[in-house]
Design an enzyme around this catalytic site. Structure first.
Site, short mmCIF file in Angstrom:
data_model
loop_
_atom_site.label_atom_id
_atom_site.label_comp_id
_atom_site.label_asym_id
_atom_site.label_seq_id
_atom_site.Cartn_x
_atom_site.Cartn_y
_atom_site.Cartn_z
N GLU A 148 0.84 -1.21 0.00
CA GLU A 148 0.00 0.00 0.00
C GLU A 148 0.86 1.25 0.00
O GLU A 148 1.87 1.33 0.71
CB GLU A 148 -0.90 -0.04 1.25
CG GLU A 148 -2.31 0.39 1.01
CD GLU A 148 -3.07 -0.49 0.01
OE1 GLU A 148 -3.04 -0.20 -1.21
OE2 GLU A 148 -3.68 -1.47 0.45
N HIS A 149 0.47 2.20 -0.83
CA HIS A 149 1.19 3.47 -0.99
C HIS A 149 2.62 3.26 -1.48
O HIS A 149 3.52 3.98 -1.09
CB HIS A 149 1.17 4.29 0.31
CG HIS A 149 -0.15 4.94 0.56
ND1 HIS A 149 -0.52 6.14 -0.02
CD2 HIS A 149 -1.22 4.53 1.29
CE1 HIS A 149 -1.75 6.46 0.37
NE2 HIS A 149 -2.21 5.50 1.15
N ASP A 203 2.77 2.17 -4.96
CA ASP A 203 2.65 2.09 -6.43
C ASP A 203 3.05 3.40 -7.12
O ASP A 203 3.21 3.43 -8.32
CB ASP A 203 1.24 1.65 -6.86
CG ASP A 203 0.16 2.67 -6.55
OD1 ASP A 203 0.34 3.49 -5.63
OD2 ASP A 203 -0.88 2.65 -7.25
N GLY A 222 -12.18 2.38 -0.29
CA GLY A 222 -10.88 1.72 -0.50
C GLY A 222 -10.92 0.58 -1.49
O GLY A 222 -9.98 -0.20 -1.58
N ASP A 233 -4.68 0.82 -9.31
CA ASP A 233 -6.12 0.59 -9.38
C ASP A 233 -6.62 0.40 -10.81
O ASP A 233 -7.37 -0.52 -11.12
CB ASP A 233 -6.87 1.76 -8.73
CG ASP A 233 -6.50 1.92 -7.27
OD1 ASP A 233 -5.84 1.02 -6.73
OD2 ASP A 233 -6.85 2.95 -6.68
C1 GLA Z 1 -5.33 4.67 -3.99
C2 GLA Z 1 -4.57 5.01 -5.28
C3 GLA Z 1 -3.58 3.90 -5.65
C4 GLA Z 1 -2.69 3.52 -4.46
C5 GLA Z 1 -3.52 3.30 -3.20
C6 GLA Z 1 -2.66 3.11 -1.99
O1 GLA Z 1 -6.15 3.56 -4.18
O2 GLA Z 1 -5.46 5.19 -6.35
O3 GLA Z 1 -2.81 4.31 -6.76
O4 GLA Z 1 -1.70 4.48 -4.26
O5 GLA Z 1 -4.41 4.39 -2.95
O6 GLA Z 1 -1.86 1.98 -2.13
#
Ligand code: GLA
Length: 352
Positions: free
Chosen positions: A14-15, A17, A97, A145
């Site tokens: 998470e966080h 990408d 989320g 995503d």
């Molecule tokens: C959101 C963003 C993704 C990613 C997540 C955290 O979903 O769209 O690109 O950064 O947060 O992992």
């Protein structure tokens, strides 16, 4: 013609990408459907949010920006988009989320491509959707995503290398366990600025270290960072990326306990170092951990939304019931539980 695009969960990563890391997402069987046809005017209508006529492709700060953003980016890529009517419906909850925005963007891009015979490839759809989110909606998101919404396959997770933009599928063989989602019912808004702030903080670290990518940064290099907040952010990025690589191995070899342990570690890091969790999601994860659940963590951008849970279905349901009562006492809201099924990425409906 109708197309659809799925939401996603991310097992871990998470966080990272937007920091050249690895992520391990898969698409879920909650989707957004889009039907596009030529029209006299630009009209966007959604079963949940009503009907809006668009006079120009300008940002409005409303939900329609996800759609107009895509149309605008198509135009910036040299495609002329005539007036179209776009109908949208979805069973994917927004702001929790599960990446409802990427599902909408990719479905719209795909639908327009089919309607106007633009022959966009999968990667074009991803890129246009990411640009819509960054340039139009204003969230400086990574690629995870939109990529997941397009490239996913039922029964498979994807180990996505966000630097090389390549992926490999890993079968979702959970050895009799299941993934579930607990919705904290706290709605987040990524555009609220915290997301972009994190992105800026991690970029600043690279600037100080004079590196162009986190792939070239070692934990030891962080000794040069005197700002404690920046240092915490960078430690999360480096360690989370390592966790993803290990998690992918554990998934491949069916080591579910080890995978679960990494989910907890990831949550702790997101909460303590990256500071994107909240009291509600921390409460849920702590409760599950204390009650012997194999693994759990917040997913997505954070500040609320869903917690991903890994264990036997029966046990998840039993512990959830206990947790739900305690949660209500603490926060005056009832969380909800949903068992997850994986699904395919964006597709044309009615065609195999
Ligand atoms: C959101 C963003 C993704 C990613 C997540 C955290 O979903 O769209 O690109 O950064 O947060 O992992």
């Amino acid at each position: 013609m109708t197309v659809s695009s799925p939401g996603r969960v991310n097992i871990i990563g998470e966080h990272v990408d937007y920091n050249d890391g690895f992520v391990l997402p898969f698409a879920i069987s909650k989707r957004t459907w889009v039907d596009a046809k030529r029209s006299e005017k630009f009209v966007i209508s959604s079963r949940g949010y009503g009907r809006v006529e668009i006079s120009s492709l300008k940002k409005t700060g409303k939900w329609t920006d996800y759609v107009t953003g895509v149309l605008k980016e198509l135009e910036s890529s040299g495609f002329k988009v005539p007036p179209v009517e776009i109908k949208i419906w979805s069973d994917l909850p927004a702001g929790s989320g599960l990446s409802s925005s990427a599902a909408l963007e990719t479905a719209v891009a795909f639908a327009i491509s089919e309607l106007l015979n633009l022959k966009l490839g999968k990667m074009d759809i991803v890129n246009i959707s990411v640009r819509a989110e960054r340039n139009f909606v204003g969230v400086q998101c990574g690629v995870m995503d939109q990529y997941t919404a397009v490239f996913s396959r039922k029964g498979q997770a994807m180990l996505l290398d966000t630097m090389k933009i390549t992926h490999e599928y890993i079968p979702l063989n959970l050895n009799g366990l299941s993934f579930a989602l607990i919705d904290s019912k706290v709605k987040h808004s990524l555009s609220s600025g915290e997301y972009n702030k994190r992105r800026e903080e991690t970029r600043r670290v690279l600037e100080i270290l004079k590196k162009s990518s986190y792939r070239d940064v070692k934990i030891k290099d962080l000794e040069k960072i005197s700002d404690t907040v920046l240092k915490k952010r960078a430690i999360h990025v480096l360690e989370e990326t390592k966790r993803v690589v290990r998690a992918a191995e554990f998934l491949r070899s069916g080591k579910m306990k080890d995978l679960g342990e990494l989910l907890y570690e990831s949550h702790e890091s997101l909460s303590e170092l990256y500071e994107v969790s909240c009291d509600e999601t921390d409460f849920i994860v702590e409760f599950l951990k204390k009650n012997g659940i194999i693994g759990a963590r917040m997913i997505g951008g954070g500040f609320g939304g869903n917690v991903l849970v890994l264990d036997r279905e029966e046990k998840i349901k039993r512990i959830f019931k206990k947790m739900s009562d305690e949660y209500f006492k603490a926060f005056k809201t009832k969380p909800t539980l949903m068992m997850i099924e994986s699904d395919d990425g964006a597709r044309i409906e009615g065609r195999d």
